[in-house]
Design a protein around this motif. Structure first.
Motif, PDB file in Angstrom:
ATOM      1  N   MET A  51      17.489  52.248  12.604  1.00  0.00           N
ATOM      2  CA  MET A  51      17.463  51.551  11.312  1.00  0.00           C
ATOM      3  C   MET A  51      16.702  52.392  10.280  1.00  0.00           C
ATOM      4  O   MET A  51      17.111  52.483   9.124  1.00  0.00           O
ATOM      5  CB  MET A  51      16.839  50.167  11.459  1.00  0.00           C
ATOM      6  CG  MET A  51      17.743  49.194  12.210  1.00  0.00           C
ATOM      7  SD  MET A  51      16.951  47.608  12.559  1.00  0.00           S
ATOM      8  CE  MET A  51      16.665  47.001  10.908  1.00  0.00           C
ATOM      9  N   ASP A  56      22.480  49.939   9.576  1.00  0.00           N
ATOM     10  CA  ASP A  56      22.143  48.522   9.451  1.00  0.00           C
ATOM     11  C   ASP A  56      21.752  47.996  10.835  1.00  0.00           C
ATOM     12  O   ASP A  56      21.973  48.642  11.859  1.00  0.00           O
ATOM     13  CB  ASP A  56      23.307  47.726   8.851  1.00  0.00           C
ATOM     14  CG  ASP A  56      24.562  47.718   9.713  1.00  0.00           C
ATOM     15  OD1 ASP A  56      24.474  47.354  10.910  1.00  0.00           O
ATOM     16  OD2 ASP A  56      25.642  48.080   9.196  1.00  0.00           O
ATOM     17  N   ALA A  57      21.147  46.813  10.864  1.00  0.00           N
ATOM     18  CA  ALA A  57      20.569  46.271  12.097  1.00  0.00           C
ATOM     19  C   ALA A  57      21.603  46.124  13.212  1.00  0.00           C
ATOM     20  O   ALA A  57      21.331  46.459  14.375  1.00  0.00           O
ATOM     21  CB  ALA A  57      19.901  44.931  11.816  1.00  0.00           C
ATOM     22  N   GLU A  58      22.802  45.628  12.861  1.00  0.00           N
ATOM     23  CA  GLU A  58      23.820  45.425  13.898  1.00  0.00           C
ATOM     24  C   GLU A  58      24.259  46.750  14.515  1.00  0.00           C
ATOM     25  O   GLU A  58      24.299  46.905  15.734  1.00  0.00           O
ATOM     26  CB  GLU A  58      25.043  44.703  13.322  1.00  0.00           C
ATOM     27  CG  GLU A  58      26.104  44.465  14.386  1.00  0.00           C
ATOM     28  CD  GLU A  58      27.485  44.173  13.808  1.00  0.00           C
ATOM     29  OE1 GLU A  58      28.430  44.219  14.620  1.00  0.00           O
ATOM     30  OE2 GLU A  58      27.614  43.919  12.599  1.00  0.00           O
TER      31      GLU A  58
END
Length: 111
Positions: A51, A56-58
């Motif tokens: 990250m 992005d987090a996903e």
């Protein structure tokens, strides 16, 4: 009795490179122990690294999980690439020491 040129420099370089290799091995062993003791925390840490690099987090979570599944130690500690890097440092350190000694002999001084 004179000492061979560059011997002190060579010894210092050898100690430095050997110390770096020891640190690398200790880091790998520490990471191996952490992966065994707390795999979920290590996965979260790796996700955070991705990250921080802009994912992005996903996607960071998927990348971290996939890398961990393929080679957990390599993903978390750098694995073989770090050890190869230490080997390269050792090789080029030896070459530099030899060159320093040869130059010292050519100009007749201890370098």
């Amino acid at each position: 009795m004179s000492r061979p040129p560059g011997r002190g420099v060579a010894a210092g370089e050898y100690v430095s490179v050997s110390s770096q290799a020891d640190v690398e091995r200790a880091d790998v062993e520490r990471e191996r122990a952490e992966l065994t003791a707390r795999p979920e925390a290590e996965l979260a840490e790796l996700k955070g690294i991705w990250m921080a690099r802009g994912l992005d987090a996903e996607l960071a979570g998927r990348v971290a999980a996939q890398l961990t599944q393929a080679d957990a130690l390599g993903a978390h500690a750098g694995g073989a690439p770090r050890l190869r890097a230490a080997g390269r440092v050792l090789l080029w350190g030896v070459i530099a020491m030899a060159a320093t000694g040869a130059i010292g002999r050519l100009v007749g001084m201890s370098v």
